[in-house]
Design an enzyme around this catalytic site. Sequence first.
Site, PDB file in Angstrom:
ATOM      1  N   LYS A 502       0.442  -1.443   0.069  1.00 10.81           N
ATOM      2  CA  LYS A 502      -0.061   0.078   0.231  1.00 10.81           C
ATOM      3  C   LYS A 502       0.673   1.595   0.061  1.00 10.81           C
ATOM      4  CE  LYS A 502       0.089  -0.530   5.306  1.00 10.81           C
ATOM      5  NZ  LYS A 502      -0.809  -0.700   6.607  1.00 10.81           N
ATOM      6  N   ARG A 600     -10.723   0.456  14.443  1.00 15.13           N
ATOM      7  CA  ARG A 600     -10.356   1.450  13.489  1.00 15.13           C
ATOM      8  C   ARG A 600     -11.425   0.435  12.850  1.00 15.13           C
ATOM      9  NH1 ARG A 600      -4.788   2.044  10.167  1.00 15.13           N
ATOM     10  NH2 ARG A 600      -5.176  -0.761   9.871  1.00 15.13           N
ATOM     11  N   TYR A 728      14.402  31.978   5.330  1.00 14.78           N
ATOM     12  CA  TYR A 728      13.206  32.681   4.970  1.00 14.78           C
ATOM     13  C   TYR A 728      12.850  32.794   6.680  1.00 14.78           C
ATOM     14  CZ  TYR A 728      10.823  31.413   1.339  1.00 14.78           C
ATOM     15  OH  TYR A 728      10.233  31.128  -0.742  1.00 14.78           O
ATOM     16  N   MET A 777      10.412  25.569   0.926  1.00 17.49           N
ATOM     17  CA  MET A 777       9.569  24.546  -0.500  1.00 17.49           C
ATOM     18  C   MET A 777      10.776  23.752  -1.017  1.00 17.49           C
ATOM     19  SD  MET A 777       6.523  24.936  -3.077  1.00 17.49           S
ATOM     20  CE  MET A 777       5.386  26.147  -2.160  1.00 17.49           C
TER      21      MET A 777
HETATM   22  C1  LIG Z   1      -0.263  -1.426   7.323  1.00 17.50           C
HETATM   23  C2  LIG Z   1      -0.529  -2.396   7.737  1.00 17.50           C
HETATM   24  C3  LIG Z   1       0.031  -3.567   7.491  1.00 17.50           C
HETATM   25  C4  LIG Z   1       1.740  -3.946   8.101  1.00 17.50           C
HETATM   26  O1  LIG Z   1       1.849  -3.194   9.069  1.00 17.50           O
HETATM   27  P1  LIG Z   1       3.717  -3.122   9.203  1.00 17.50           P
HETATM   28  O2  LIG Z   1       4.166  -2.756  10.857  1.00 17.50           O
HETATM   29  O3  LIG Z   1       4.581  -2.616   8.625  1.00 17.50           O
HETATM   30  O4  LIG Z   1       4.147  -4.308   9.227  1.00 17.50           O
HETATM   31  C5  LIG Z   1      -0.360  -5.081   8.519  1.00 17.50           C
HETATM   32  N1  LIG Z   1      -1.758  -5.531   8.110  1.00 17.50           N
HETATM   33  C6  LIG Z   1      -2.695  -4.501   8.295  1.00 17.50           C
HETATM   34  C7  LIG Z   1      -3.800  -4.108   8.124  1.00 17.50           C
HETATM   35  C8  LIG Z   1      -2.146  -2.546   7.192  1.00 17.50           C
HETATM   36  O5  LIG Z   1      -2.320  -1.682   7.623  1.00 17.50           O
END
Ligand SMILES: *Cc1c(COP(=O)(O)O)cnc(C)c1O
Length: 834
Positions: A502, A600, A728, A777
Amino acid sequence: MYNAESISKVLKGELLQQTGNPEIEHILLDSRKLSFPETSLFIPLVSSRRNAHQYIPELYEKGVSNFIVSEPVPEGKYPKANIILVKDTMQALHSLVAWHRQQFHIPVIGITGSNGKTIVKEWLYQLLEKDYNIIRSPKSYNSQIGVPLSVWPTKQEHTLAIFEAGISQPGEMEHLEKIIRPTVGIFTNIGEAHNEGFLNIRQKINEKLVLFSKSELLIYCKDYLALNECVLNFHNLVGKKDSHESGLQLFSWSRKTEADLRITSVDKSEHDSRINALYQTTPIHITIPFVDEGSVENAIHCWALMLHLGMSQSVIQQRMDQLGNIAMRLELKQGINNCSVINDSYNSDLGSLTIALEFLQQQQQHPSRTVILSDILQSGKSDASLYEEVASLLLQKGINKVIGIGKNITREKKSFQQITGLKSSFFLTTEEFIQQFNQQDFQHETILLKGARVFEFERIGKLLEQKVHQTILEINLSAVAHNVKHYQSLLKPATKLMAMVKAFSYGSGSFEIANLLQFHGVDYLAVAYADEGVELRRTGITMPIMVMNPEPASFDAILQWNLEPEIYSLQLLKLFSEEVQLAGKTGFPVHIKLDTGMHRLGFEKKDIPELARILSESSLLKVNSVFSHLAASEDPAMDHLTKQQGQLFFEMSHELQKALGYAVIRHIANSAAIERHPDLQLDMVRLGIGMYGIDSANTIQDQLRPVSTLKTTVAQVKHLAAGDTVGYGAKWVAKGPSVTATVRIGYADGYPRRLSNGQGKMLVRGQLAPVAGIVAMDMVMLDVTHIPDVTEGDEVIVFGDTLPVQQLAVWADTIPYEILTGISQRVKRVYFEE
Ligand SMILES: *Cc1c(COP(=O)(O)O)cnc(C)c1O
């Protein structure tokens, strides 16, 4: 000449069946790398996770007819095969190649040590190629598998061999020693790298010294104290052992004390170093076109060897002067017209061509593959048979177009032209190719540039590669592979691996990483959004992909591209089921997310009966897995929570499975849980940050390899007087005469603004330089007053091997995840394999 019968004798194996006795030329360990079926011997290796015997049917289909096995094969299944049964296939590989080594009586140089092995090997090749027909290890092939593969191609025509050996745990060098059997040894140096696996540095040195048990000479540097002591002990043990053997001689060099080669001084100028020494009381020197310490040390090792070989000092000097850079890696860059370019333009021999072609073959992103190839120098074969072999290699690797450059390859162009489907063109010189170069001839293809140094293919590289903004993120694909394998080694044999790609693979790029993971047999991928998954599908990723946030707007795409959504609520379940029904599908794969305490996304315990009822009453969806996410698996202080989550997950998933009536994959462990909570590995784990070289629990960090390096360059150097201000808001004031370097990175690239005013530092010429003033930037100013000779164009490391991204995260008061995923898309990613 080898065949199944003679090999079986050597191995004292059992020749289960024999049909004909074809010549065996190649050893094949990885079924994906098959090039020459008729003349290959497949040796399936077995590890706790993988058993390569499973590839025998496929290889047999493809025409392989020689196999060594350690498991019985069904009688009559492979009527045309020669099959040798042994106890252990790895042992058989080692014994076979050790026996092959015994057939040669040429000088063999064995190189080990912590750093510099590959450079010393490649430099020796450059320095000696005029005098010898040399066989050497390709790339950094120095492992229990790499060494046999390096030694096996040794032939009668070779007059010198150079092999490197690397180990990661005690007991390994004994095998490599038998296979390499070096007559001359070089111990490059000893560092802390890969100390894991060993009790301490002495144990590691002693293990490495085993390589030289039967050598006549060992070259080493006395200035590493532990190394010197261990070498002297070792010499006492083996050196004077047998009266009929001449024993081991030592050849030492030192910058500090008496030695065979006493380095008296090293004078560095801007581009080269002159190394002065005393050898047998005569003052001598060499000049090398490098100034870094590593190169000086590597060159001295080579020098010592050349002196030992009795080469004249004037020849040595002249060749040292011409030492060239060693490309240690295969880089994948963005090219013109949506092409990708793999630039491997420093040598050309069959071994390295094969490796480069394998890398090319793994690239799925473009519909066609092109090779630009120079004459192959140094092979010991006749040109006709050499280019026949190259042509059949190109055919095997699915190459669509070849451009040959050079007199020899042009003369043998028939070999290529007779292959149907392979477009070919030929040029006598690189210059001729460049003159006729037309950008439009290259579109949507992956191009491999493979040429001997004299052909200067870097000039072609310049035409084909896209010019990049000088801030780049380098991704070491070999390190990703290493990390994945390391985590795989921590898994129970049946546990599957889902890789989290991801957020652009945690900032490292999407399909390049996914492609590698697909290649390494990872079971599943997971992305956050459907469009990330679509992108992977478009670039040729065929493995299952889970989508964690399947928005209704993306259902279409999910169905069309065969992505597998995470279902976390009854509402989502209803909406997605309707979509599946509309599309006229059934049994569409989904993944059920349970909330066990993270709060979550996910179903809660009270939802399970309703969820189970809906799922089991309809055949629209098929639950492929059920999973949950841990909130604090990296933190020992929160282990009670992790346990509680695990327990709840166990109960909830059990209840769901029972209602469904079929088994589903259960998974809850992320990277930190894989190592810290092995009991939670279950049927699958989800590996994220660990794959990118970061151990958030910080317990196995030393066993992972850093993956990404963020680099930029100095745009301008300024000399300031006391009282001058920088940036800046004029927040930084020079206390005295100061020097600042303005570098090409800013918060728009993902360099956190929090790192302003000394909070963050970057590496300039190997030293830390604090940020001066406010991060802008696109630019940052660094205080380099204490660093001599900083010049425009100097490379600046923002993070990488020597300045870990974890450190940057601490400075910025955040976590490495945020830094990595925050590097903006305008920073070009450059991928390489070591
Ligand atoms: C990102 C994620 C992981 C991986 O977690 P790490 O700590 O990077 O190994 C596993 N499961 C879910 C649902 C995630 O969103």
